[in-house]
Design a protein around this motif. Structure first.
Motif, short mmCIF file in Angstrom:
data_model
loop_
_atom_site.label_atom_id
_atom_site.label_comp_id
_atom_site.label_asym_id
_atom_site.label_seq_id
_atom_site.Cartn_x
_atom_site.Cartn_y
_atom_site.Cartn_z
N TYR A 35 116.86 19.13 12.09
CA TYR A 35 115.58 19.17 11.85
C TYR A 35 115.06 20.26 12.66
O TYR A 35 115.62 20.55 13.76
CB TYR A 35 114.69 17.94 11.96
CG TYR A 35 115.02 16.72 11.17
CD1 TYR A 35 114.44 16.76 9.73
CD2 TYR A 35 115.94 15.88 11.57
CE1 TYR A 35 114.72 15.81 8.99
CE2 TYR A 35 116.09 14.79 10.65
CZ TYR A 35 115.59 14.76 9.30
OH TYR A 35 115.94 13.73 8.56
N GLY A 36 114.02 20.91 12.35
CA GLY A 36 113.55 22.21 12.86
C GLY A 36 113.03 21.33 14.38
O GLY A 36 112.18 20.49 14.55
N LEU A 37 113.10 22.33 15.36
CA LEU A 37 112.83 21.85 16.70
C LEU A 37 111.31 21.83 17.17
O LEU A 37 110.71 21.35 18.12
CB LEU A 37 113.62 22.40 17.71
CG LEU A 37 114.98 22.13 17.77
CD1 LEU A 37 115.88 23.02 18.67
CD2 LEU A 37 115.40 20.57 17.95
N ILE A 38 110.68 22.82 16.54
CA ILE A 38 109.08 23.22 16.88
C ILE A 38 108.28 22.02 16.63
O ILE A 38 107.81 21.43 17.55
CB ILE A 38 108.65 24.45 16.04
CG1 ILE A 38 109.80 25.51 16.38
CG2 ILE A 38 107.27 24.72 16.40
CD1 ILE A 38 109.40 26.88 15.49
N TYR A 39 107.97 21.66 15.45
CA TYR A 39 106.82 20.47 15.15
C TYR A 39 107.11 20.36 13.59
O TYR A 39 107.60 21.21 12.79
CB TYR A 39 105.37 20.95 15.49
CG TYR A 39 105.36 22.13 15.04
CD1 TYR A 39 104.68 22.51 13.80
CD2 TYR A 39 105.41 23.26 15.99
CE1 TYR A 39 104.13 23.56 13.45
CE2 TYR A 39 104.96 24.50 15.61
CZ TYR A 39 104.50 24.66 14.30
OH TYR A 39 103.97 26.00 13.84
N LYS A 41 106.00 20.25 9.83
CA LYS A 41 105.22 21.38 8.92
C LYS A 41 105.09 20.87 7.76
O LYS A 41 105.66 19.79 7.23
CB LYS A 41 106.25 22.48 9.10
CG LYS A 41 106.45 23.44 10.14
CD LYS A 41 107.30 24.62 9.84
CE LYS A 41 107.74 25.58 10.95
NZ LYS A 41 108.52 26.61 10.55
N ASN A 51 108.86 16.32 9.00
CA ASN A 51 109.93 17.06 9.50
C ASN A 51 110.89 17.73 8.82
O ASN A 51 111.09 17.13 7.57
CB ASN A 51 110.85 16.12 10.54
CG ASN A 51 110.16 15.43 11.78
OD1 ASN A 51 109.54 16.24 12.22
ND2 ASN A 51 110.60 14.30 11.87
N THR A 54 116.75 21.54 8.27
CA THR A 54 117.12 22.91 8.72
C THR A 54 118.62 22.75 8.67
O THR A 54 119.30 24.20 8.56
CB THR A 54 116.69 23.46 9.96
OG1 THR A 54 117.23 22.66 10.87
CG2 THR A 54 115.00 23.71 10.31
#
Length: 72
Positions: A35-39, A41, A51, A54
């Motif tokens: 998964y994307g690490l930022i937050y 979306k 989540n 990716t």
């Protein structure tokens, strides 16, 4: 084979795991995906904030080998 690039091409960007499962009948588990690490979306497919997948871990990659991708 279903790949992240194919998903990006179909939807314009990465989607949530539930949308990948629904579109390709893959039955991916949380542990099958990266998964994307930022937050979390907004998913471009369902519109919910979740989540975003990716990539696939080894188990998810093996599951993707046996599914035929949908093309646009």
């Amino acid at each position: 084979m279903v790949s992240i690039r194919l998903i990006q091409k179909l939807y314009g960007s990465n989607t949530c795991r539930q949308c990948v499962n629904k579109t390709y009948s893959m039955h991916l588990l949380h542990t099958d995906c990266r998964y994307g690490l930022i937050y979390p979306k907004k998913c471009p497919c369902c519109g919910d904030v979740k989540n975003i997948v990716t990539g696939f871990n080894l188990s998810g990659y093996i599951k993707s080998l046996f599914k035929k991708g949908k093309h646009i």
